[in-house]
Design an enzyme around this catalytic site. Sequence first.
Site, PDB file in Angstrom:
ATOM      1  N   GLY A   1       5.585  -7.522  10.030  1.00 38.24           N
ATOM      2  CA  GLY A   1       5.331  -6.211  10.870  1.00 38.24           C
ATOM      3  C   GLY A   1       4.554  -5.325  10.020  1.00 38.24           C
ATOM      4  O   GLY A   1       3.616  -5.606   9.436  1.00 38.24           O
ATOM      5  N   SER A   2       4.921  -4.080  10.597  1.00 34.30           N
ATOM      6  CA  SER A   2       3.998  -3.143  10.101  1.00 34.30           C
ATOM      7  C   SER A   2       3.736  -2.749   8.588  1.00 34.30           C
ATOM      8  O   SER A   2       2.824  -1.924   8.290  1.00 34.30           O
ATOM      9  CB  SER A   2       4.256  -1.556  10.825  1.00 34.30           C
ATOM     10  OG  SER A   2       4.178  -1.873  12.275  1.00 34.30           O
ATOM     11  N   VAL A   3       4.791  -3.378   7.799  1.00 34.17           N
ATOM     12  CA  VAL A   3       4.431  -3.005   6.245  1.00 34.17           C
ATOM     13  C   VAL A   3       3.284  -3.739   6.046  1.00 34.17           C
ATOM     14  O   VAL A   3       2.641  -3.201   4.965  1.00 34.17           O
ATOM     15  CB  VAL A   3       5.450  -3.749   5.666  1.00 34.17           C
ATOM     16  CG1 VAL A   3       6.821  -3.114   5.890  1.00 34.17           C
ATOM     17  CG2 VAL A   3       5.588  -5.366   5.529  1.00 34.17           C
ATOM     18  N   PHE A   4       2.542  -4.608   6.730  1.00 33.43           N
ATOM     19  CA  PHE A   4       1.244  -5.152   6.261  1.00 33.43           C
ATOM     20  C   PHE A   4       0.193  -3.941   6.486  1.00 33.43           C
ATOM     21  O   PHE A   4      -0.917  -4.196   6.200  1.00 33.43           O
ATOM     22  CB  PHE A   4       0.811  -6.333   7.168  1.00 33.43           C
ATOM     23  CG  PHE A   4       1.120  -7.585   6.584  1.00 33.43           C
ATOM     24  CD1 PHE A   4      -0.059  -8.569   6.232  1.00 33.43           C
ATOM     25  CD2 PHE A   4       2.290  -7.801   5.800  1.00 33.43           C
ATOM     26  CE1 PHE A   4       0.195  -9.688   5.577  1.00 33.43           C
ATOM     27  CE2 PHE A   4       2.474  -9.000   5.266  1.00 33.43           C
ATOM     28  CZ  PHE A   4       1.350  -9.850   5.166  1.00 33.43           C
ATOM     29  N   LYS A   5       0.282  -3.058   7.117  1.00 39.64           N
ATOM     30  CA  LYS A   5      -0.480  -1.800   7.394  1.00 39.64           C
ATOM     31  C   LYS A   5      -1.061  -1.079   6.079  1.00 39.64           C
ATOM     32  O   LYS A   5      -1.695  -0.576   5.933  1.00 39.64           O
ATOM     33  CB  LYS A   5      -0.245  -0.640   8.501  1.00 39.64           C
ATOM     34  CG  LYS A   5       0.002  -1.541   9.993  1.00 39.64           C
ATOM     35  CD  LYS A   5       0.593  -0.657  10.932  1.00 39.64           C
ATOM     36  CE  LYS A   5       1.025  -1.007  12.191  1.00 39.64           C
ATOM     37  NZ  LYS A   5       1.547  -0.287  13.221  1.00 39.64           N
TER      38      LYS A   5
END
Length: 587
Positions: A295-299
Site C-alpha cells: 500500500g501507501s508506504v510505497f509512496k
Amino acid sequence: MTPRFNAPSSKPLRTPCGIELHRVKPEFMTLDGNQKVALEMGKTRLLVAGIVFALAFMVIGGRLIDLAVTDRGNEPKIAGEATSPHLQTGRADIVDRNGVVLATTLPTASLYANPKHLKDPEAAARQLAEVLPELERAELKQKLSSSNSFVWVKRKLTPKQQYSVNRLGIPGLYFQREFKRFYPHGNLFPHTVGFAGMDNVGFSGIESAFDDLLRGGNQPLKLSLDIRFQHALAQELAAAMADFSAIGAAGIILDARNGEILALSSLPNFDPNKPAKADDEHRFNRATLGIYEMGSVFKIFTTAMALDKGYVTLNDGYDTREPIRAARFTIRDYKPKDRWLSIPEIFMYSSNIGTVHMAMEAGTDVQRSFLRDLGLLRSASIEINEVGRPILPSPWREINTMTISYGHGLAVSPLHVANAVAAIINGGVKQPTTLLKLNEGERPLGRRVISEATSFKMRQLMRLVVTDGTGSNADAPGYQIGGKTGTADKLINGRYARDRRIASFVAGFPMDDPRYVIFAMVDEPKGKKETFGYATGGWVAAPVIRRVVERLGPLLGMEPAAGGDDASQQLLLRAQAQAERHQIAAN
C-alpha cells in the site's frame, strides 16, 4: 673354584648317641667375574619388573577412579554407537549483541530399552506410561516386545522425568547422555535464531544458516539483535494484534546507518524448545518470508524517485480533483481533498492521484530501475534461508506503473521495505541488512541510490506525515518520528478483498539525524468502536511505532527534546501557501 673350610676343631662335640660332631668355621665364598655379572643382572631385572608392575597398578587405579568419579556407569557403549556422532559434540552458543544468551546446549539423558532384558514388557509399558504420559501405552508395549536389542523410548528427558524413570527400577531400561539445545527466552526469537532438531542439527533461522559453524565452534556466535528492542517490538505487536482481532503481525527495527537488524518479530510465533507443537502458520516468518502488497508506504519510493530524478520539486503539485481512469480501472483517493495539492500535501495526505501523476512523469523504465536499485525486485539480503521472493508484474505495463506507485501490483516483504526506507533517510546509501553484529563503527560499503539533498527532503516530508498528516498516531513528542502509513486490501484468488487488509507503518527516528527504522505490520485487523470502524495503517500500526519509541528512548539514553520541527513546519507553510495561490487562480 671350590670353597675351602677350616680344619676340624680339636675338641669335637658328641651327641647323646656318641656320635662326634666337629665344629667348622666357614670361610666366605669367593665368586669369579661371570657369577658377579649374573647376580647384578638379576637384581636389575627384578627392579625393572617391580617398576613396571607399579606403573601398571597406577594406571589401572587411575582409570578406576576416572570411571567411578567422572564417567557414568549407566551409559553403555551400545547406546553411544546407536546415535549420531554429532550428539557428543554439542553446539556453540548464540548470543545477542550485548552477550545475552539466546541459544545454548545442555547435557540431558535419553531413555532406551533392551527388550531382551525386559522380563515383563506389558508391565514395563504400563509403568512408563504413568511417569511419561505423553507416550502411548500401546506403542510402548509394541516397542518393548520387539526382538531388537535396542529401541528408543524417549529422547532428551528432563531431570524430573529421568528421576521418575529411575525410581521404577525396571531392568532393561538404560540412559544415554545426549545434548539438548535450549532457548532461554522461549518464543521471543524463534524466527531469527530458529531451532535445532532432535539430533542437534539446525532446522531454521540462524541455527540452520550457520549449522556447520555452530557444530564445530567453541566461541559464541554474536548476533546484531538486541533483546531489549525485541521485547518492546514483540509485546507491542502482540497487543495490537489482540486489540484488533488480527490473524498475524510482523515488525522490524533496523539500524539505518549500517543495516544491522536489532529486532525482528513475526506473530503468531512458537517456542523453539517445543518445535513439534508448532504448526506451519506459527513457524511462518512474516517479516522475511511473507510477501505482501504494502500500500501507501510505497509512496515514499515514488516521491523520492520523482524528486531525485528532477521530475518534480517541492514547489510543484497536481490537480487531484478528478479520478484517473485507465482501461477498466479507476484510481481514486481514499479521503479526497478535491483540489490542487502540492507535492508535500500529496505525500502527507497520501493522495493516490497525485502519486500516480508523479510516477507517470518518470515512466515505467525509470520506476523499475529505481525500485531495482532499492533492492525491491529481488530477494532481500539476509543470512537466514527463510526469505521471500518479490512478486512482480509480467509484463510491466503502464497500469502497473500507476498502481505500483501507491503500493499495489508489486508484493515484497517487510524486510524489503525497512531496508529500502533506511536508504531513503540515511543520506541516500543502500546498505545490506545483516543479523550478525558488526564491529564498533563498522559501516559496510553501500551503494548510493539518491542524493543527500533528496534524502533530507524526504525526512522533512516523512516528519510532516506524523505532525500534520495521516500518521499523527505515531507521534511521540520529543522523539522526532517521521514515517508513512500503508493500507492495502489483500489479493485473494485474483480479487481484492475489501474486508481483509494489511495495515502498516514505517518510521524513522530521530528524523533530524536518523538512527533507526521501525516497520510494523498487522495482518487482517478488524475495525472497532474506538477507531470509528477503521482498521487502517494510521489507526492500527502507527500507535505501535509510538509505543515502541517511547519504550526504547529511555533505554537508549534519548531524552525527549522540545522543538526541532522548524524545517518541516516551514515546508508545510510553503506548501499551504502554494495551494492557496492555486486555489485563488482556479477561482
